[in-house]
Enzyme design. Sequence first.
Site, PDB file in Angstrom:
ATOM      1  CG  ASP A  85      -5.624  -4.989  -1.187  1.00  0.00           C
ATOM      2  OD1 ASP A  85      -4.414  -5.142  -1.278  1.00  0.00           O
ATOM      3  OD2 ASP A  85      -6.311  -4.958  -0.021  1.00  0.00           O
ATOM      4  CD  GLU A 119      -1.877  -2.317   0.842  1.00  0.00           C
ATOM      5  OE1 GLU A 119      -1.027  -2.972   1.358  1.00  0.00           O
ATOM      6  OE2 GLU A 119      -2.290  -2.835  -0.218  1.00  0.00           O
ATOM      7  CG  ASN A 147      -2.247  -5.360  -3.126  1.00  0.00           C
ATOM      8  OD1 ASN A 147      -1.777  -5.797  -2.033  1.00  0.00           O
ATOM      9  ND2 ASN A 147      -2.116  -3.935  -3.373  1.00  0.00           N
TER      10      ASN A 147
HETATM   11  O1  LIG Z   1       0.349  -5.376   0.463  1.00  0.00           O
HETATM   12  C1  LIG Z   1       1.114  -5.643   1.498  1.00  0.00           C
HETATM   13  O2  LIG Z   1       2.136  -5.339   1.824  1.00  0.00           O
HETATM   14  C2  LIG Z   1       0.338  -6.061   2.714  1.00  0.00           C
HETATM   15  C3  LIG Z   1       0.789  -6.178   3.967  1.00  0.00           C
HETATM   16  C4  LIG Z   1       0.116  -6.690   5.124  1.00  0.00           C
HETATM   17  C5  LIG Z   1       0.785  -6.863   6.287  1.00  0.00           C
HETATM   18  O3  LIG Z   1       2.051  -6.861   6.302  1.00  0.00           O
HETATM   19  O4  LIG Z   1       0.312  -7.138   7.566  1.00  0.00           O
HETATM   20  C6  LIG Z   1      -1.392  -6.825   4.925  1.00  0.00           C
HETATM   21  C7  LIG Z   1      -1.798  -6.642   3.581  1.00  0.00           C
HETATM   22  N1  LIG Z   1      -1.090  -6.130   2.493  1.00  0.00           N
HETATM   23  C8  LIG Z   1      -3.187  -6.629   3.141  1.00  0.00           C
HETATM   24  O5  LIG Z   1      -3.708  -6.482   2.075  1.00  0.00           O
HETATM   25  C9  LIG Z   1      -3.944  -7.191   4.382  1.00  0.00           C
HETATM   26  O6  LIG Z   1      -5.245  -7.528   3.898  1.00  0.00           O
HETATM   27  C10 LIG Z   1      -3.431  -7.260   5.524  1.00  0.00           C
HETATM   28  C11 LIG Z   1      -4.224  -7.888   6.576  1.00  0.00           C
HETATM   29  C12 LIG Z   1      -3.317  -8.087   7.831  1.00  0.00           C
HETATM   30  C13 LIG Z   1      -3.513  -8.221   9.273  1.00  0.00           C
HETATM   31  O7  LIG Z   1      -2.529  -8.364   9.675  1.00  0.00           O
HETATM   32  O8  LIG Z   1      -4.519  -8.126   9.677  1.00  0.00           O
HETATM   33  N2  LIG Z   1      -2.014  -7.541   6.950  1.00  0.00           N
HETATM   34  C14 LIG Z   1      -2.122  -7.332   5.897  1.00  0.00           C
END
Ligand SMILES: O=C(O)c1cc(C(=O)O)c2c(n1)C(=O)C(=O)c1cc(C(=O)O)[nH]c1-2
Length: 595
Positions: A323, A197, A281
Amino acid sequence: ACSQDSAPPNPDSSPPSVAQGNYPHNNSSPPTWLEADEDGQWTMPAKNYASTRYSGLSQINRDNVKDLKLAWTFSTGLTPGHEAAPVFVDDTLYVVTPYPNTVYALALDGSKKWEYKPDTHQESQGMACCDVVNRGLVHVNGKLFFNTLDNHAIALEADTGKELWKTKVGDLQRGETMTMAPLVVKGKMLVGNSGGEMGVRGWLKALDTETGELLWTAYSTGPDKDVLIGEEFRPFYAQDQGKDLGASSWPPEMWKIGGGTVWGWLSYDPELDLVYYGTGNPGPWNPDFRPGDNKWTLTVFARRPDDGSAIWAYQIEPHDLYDYDGVNESLLIDMPFNGEQRKVLVRPERNGHVYVMDRTSGEVLSANTYVPVNVTDGVDLKTGQMRKVKDKQPGTNRTVHNICPAAPGGKDWQPSAYSPRTGLIYMPHNNLCMDMHGTQANYIAGTPYVGSDVKMFAGPGGHRGAYTAWDPVAGSKVWSIKEEFPVWSGTVATAGDIVFYGTMDRWFKALDAKTGELLWKYRVGSGIVGQPVTFQDKDGKQYVAIFSGVGGWSGAIVSGGLDARDGTAALGFVNAMKDLPQHTDKGGQLYVFSL
Ligand SMILES: O=C(O)c1cc(C(=O)O)c2c(n1)C(=O)C(=O)c1cc(C(=O)O)[nH]c1-2
C-alpha cells in the site's frame, strides 16, 4: 528492529549543527519562474506551482519567533481530521472543513464574512478509507475551487461565497470519494479521486474553470487511449515502454477495479508546460489477486494540461506489496547533479526513499532512504527498478512480520517544504513498521476491497514520527527531530529561516531552519494534522495560520472513536496509536498567530 536499516547515518535526534558560514550550502534553487511569486498571499495549499511551501516573508524570524502570540481562533464545530491548508488573498482567509465541506471566509480580525455549506451526501462518510478529510481549496482570479467528499467539484465567487458552478465528477455507488486539493492550471481545474481501498479506478480530470465542464479524463489504468498515452509518450525506462501496459500488466479486466487513485498532490512547470503527480496503490492490497506490474499504479506522470496527454511516466514500484501509494508531493527545484544544473522534481516517497528525478525526462538521478527500509534493497539507477527483498512478500494466508516502512510509508500525504535559502527539504514524516497477513478479497462495488490484515507499530528507536531536514543534492539527512507520534501535519519554511509544523499531541512548533533548534511552541486544542501557512496584511504584518483537529488515517482512533482493543481497526493503524486518546480529543479549530 528492522534488519536492513539502510537509512543514511543519523547520529542523533538532537539537531547537529549545519556548518555556519556555509550558507546557503548548495546551489539548489527554485525555478526562475517562481521569482514573481507573491509572498504576502497564500493562494493554494502548496504555495506555488513548484510546491515549495516556502514564503519569502521574514518579519517573523529566528530572533523573534519566541514572541509569537495567538491573534484569534475560529471553531468549525466539526470533529473529523482537519487537514486543509488555509488560503489568504487580499484581506481574507478562506478555509474548507472536512465533511460536510463548509467553506468559510474570515476577515483578519477573526470575524466571519460568509460561509457556504454544500449539500454533501451523508453516505460519502462511510466510503472514505481514512477519515472524511479535505486538504484544501485554491483561489484563482476571484474564484475559489474545491472538492467535496461526495465527488463534486465546486467554484465559488470569493467575495460573496456565491456558487458559480458545481460538477459531479465521481460515483459514490462505486466507492469513489474526493479528499484532494485541486490545482488550477491554464484555466483548468485538475481534480482526482479517492477510493483505492474500494476497488475504484483512479483518474485525473480537467474541468473548465469558467463553466465546470469536463474537458478530459486521464485514467490511471486501462488501455492507452483511456490513460491518454499517445504519440508524444516517452517513458525513460524500458519497463515503462510498450502498448496498453495499463491493461496487459493485469489479470484480465482487473484494471477496471485496480486503484491507482489520484488523491494527493500536483505540481506544474509552466516553462515545460507539464503537470506532475503520482498515482495510488493497486487494489486489493493482497498482491496474490493481481499478478503483474499493475500499471499505472504507483506511477509518476508528466502530462500536458491542455489535453491531458502523457509525456512520460515512471512506475515507482511495479506490483506494490504494501500500500505504498505514490501520491506524495513533487517539489520542483533546479539543482546541480554531477556538476551539471538539472531541472528536477524531488519526491519523498512512501516507500522510504527520496527520489530526485529529471523532470524533463523522468530519469531517476538518486533515490536514498530517509527512514529504515527492510523490504527493498534500493533502486537500480541504470534500470530504474526497485530491488525487492524476497522474504518480505505477503500473500494469502501468509504473515510477514516487521515490514518497514508500514503501509502509510516513511511519509504519507503530509507535504514537505523547500527553502532556497538553506537548500534543504523539510519533511514531516513517520517511523512505523507493520505485520501484514493476506486474506480473501471479494469485489462488491462500494465496499472495502483490501484482502489484508495489518498491525502497525513504532519503527526502530521507538518513536513513531520525525521531522527531518534533507539535502537533496547530497541525498542525505542534515538533521532530524524525533516525535512520539507520526508527524501528520504539513510544514512551511520562510525567509525568516524558520520552519513550522504541528504534532498529534497538540504542539505547534517553530524550529531554526538551519539547525533544527526548537525556538517556540504553542499548545493547541486538539492534535494537528493540518497544513501551516503564512501571509501578511496590507500593513505588512505577518501571520501564521493552522488548523488543529486530529484525525486522518493516523488519528482515526480519536476522530472515529475507535476501540483501542482492536489493533486491526483503521486498517491496522489503531495498533500503533493506542495511547493517542490520552493526549488529545477531537475538534476542529483554526489558529492564527502574529507577533
Ligand atoms: O487509495 C486511496 O484512494 C486513498 C485515499 C486516501 C484519502 O483520500 O484520504 C488515503 C489513502 N488512500 C491512503 O493510502 C492513506 O494513507 C491516507 C491517509 C490519509 C489521511 O488523510 O490521513 N488519507 C489517505
